[in-house]
Motif scaffolding. Structure first.
Motif, mmCIF file in Angstrom:
data_model
loop_
_atom_site.group_PDB
_atom_site.id
_atom_site.type_symbol
_atom_site.label_atom_id
_atom_site.label_comp_id
_atom_site.label_asym_id
_atom_site.label_seq_id
_atom_site.Cartn_x
_atom_site.Cartn_y
_atom_site.Cartn_z
ATOM 1 N N ALA A 115 -6.742 -1.715 5.549
ATOM 2 C CA ALA A 115 -6.144 -3.038 5.361
ATOM 3 C C ALA A 115 -6.782 -4.053 6.300
ATOM 4 C CB ALA A 115 -4.634 -2.975 5.590
ATOM 5 N N LEU A 142 -9.341 -2.403 -2.616
ATOM 6 C CA LEU A 142 -8.478 -3.264 -1.791
ATOM 7 C C LEU A 142 -9.228 -4.482 -1.247
ATOM 8 C CD1 LEU A 142 -5.720 -3.708 -0.403
ATOM 9 C CD2 LEU A 142 -6.542 -2.336 1.506
ATOM 10 N N ALA A 167 -0.375 -6.973 4.476
ATOM 11 C CA ALA A 167 -0.280 -5.660 3.840
ATOM 12 C C ALA A 167 1.033 -5.014 4.250
ATOM 13 C CB ALA A 167 -1.446 -4.782 4.250
ATOM 14 N N ILE A 184 0.859 -1.187 0.000
ATOM 15 C CA ILE A 184 0.000 0.000 0.000
ATOM 16 C C ILE A 184 0.890 1.229 0.000
ATOM 17 C CG2 ILE A 184 -1.815 1.236 1.227
ATOM 18 C CD1 ILE A 184 -2.791 -1.377 2.343
#
Lengths: 208, 208
Positions: free
Chosen positions: B163, B135, B147, B87
């Motif tokens: 996440a 996501l 993540a 990310i």
DNA sequence: TAGATTGTTAATCGATTAACAATC
DNA sequence: TAGATTGTTAATCGATTAACAATC
């Protein structure tokens, strides 16, 4: 000076960051309790950590944000400019060299080094990639104090020795290898961190 | 299972790496003494660390390199494939995503996410950069378990929550901000490491 | 057997937390 | 003064190291 536990310094960095944020929010005073809440740390630990360096607060009142921040800045040497070289001009080396937050915090990457002939002479941003043979001269001529090691594990020891010989005062080691030198080293082993993370995940699944 | 001190796991990773090297060198047996010498750790600590998980050696003989390596592999979950997303598609995110040693160690970055419209849809290597809005679906569809957070400090908490909500089981946090989630987190705070290094340098100069 | 090295217990060391008097 | 919060001491907790019996 009383001996300072190693973990204290890393926490001081975290406190400093939080104070800078509080300053940005316009807060004039804070307390160990507020910092503790924000950082997920015990208030008494914060007071204890600070006490190694002196009494910075007022009882019944707390800490003045800007003056405590200023004191931590001194203690941690954040005021100074630290000139560094990156050794290993791969993806990671370039990412570190170009990492803006580091520049904002007083670290300046002034050179990049590698041993791969295909990379030597090329530029990354405004930095020319130089050969390791030229490291010593460059360090001396440019007041470089820190080497950031971003080479593969197999080259780590050799590069570390070259850095020490060149005269840097400390090494930040991103390689996944234990290096042996007589100057201070900090290891950033994210591959080990990742494995430690997966271990925790497995353990969690197992027990719950 | 007896409670295992946190530092033990990170050291097991280091032992594992050293064993793999010994294997490469063709060594069949090793001892806590030899590992200790190579790694700059006390031999009794190595034995103690291993003892949390069982007795892997033969008294008077030592440890069989390949079988100990195999056992550590199991314990640390290195055998498994771990699918991850990165990310934050900045320099650092790309460097991590492209970091070969991670791939060799069973970690596979299968997606990159960002919120910067200019980056969405572009490719880094074979990976398309997607928007954070996608996501959750991606994590579910692709069995993503980890993540890797490479966003600026100010976006860290928000991204971490996204996440967690998306269903990852753990977070490797490269951002310089404490994040609060209820899944396991490992922090890789190289900016703090660098400041810890400079503190050591200052202290050294001061006292010597 | 003699020498070597493990696995484990006990001792030490170091770090964190609790508690509270000092004091703003 | 009353309430709040520090700075510090003492207690607890956790990790490392030493030592050695077990045993290959």
């Amino acid at each position: 000076m009383e001996k300072i536990p190693k973990p204290v310094i890393r926490r001081l960095v975290v406190y400093y960051r939080c104070l800078e944020r509080l300053k940005g929010e316009g807060k004039e005073y804070t307390s160990s309790k507020e910092l503790a809440r924000r950082l997920g740390i015990k208030a008494c630990q914060i007071r204890k950590d600070l006490s190694y360096f002196g009494g910075f607060g007022k009882r019944g009142v707390g800490y003045k944000v800007d003056s405590l921040s200023e004191r931590l800045k001194e203690i941690l040497g954040i005021g100074q400019k630290w000139r560094a070289v990156v050794i290993g001009a791969g993806n990671l080396g370039k990412a570190i060299a170009g990492h803006k937050p580091l520049q904002q915090q007083g670290f300046e990457v002034v050179g990049m080094f590698d041993i791969d002939g295909r990379k030597i002479g090329k530029k990354f941003r405004e930095l020319e990639i130089m050969h390791m043979n030229d490291l010593e001269k460059f360090v001396k001529d440019n007041n470089v104090r820190i080497a950031i090691l971003c080479v593969p594990a197999d080259s780590a020891q050799e590069a570390a020795e070259a850095a020490e010989k060149a005269g840097v005062e400390g090494i930040l080691n991103f390689s996944a290898r234990v290096i042996k030198v007589s100057i201070p080293v900090e290891n950033v082993d994210f591959s080990a961190s990742l494995k430690s993370l997966t271990f925790q995940i497995i353990k969690r699944k197992g027990s719950s």
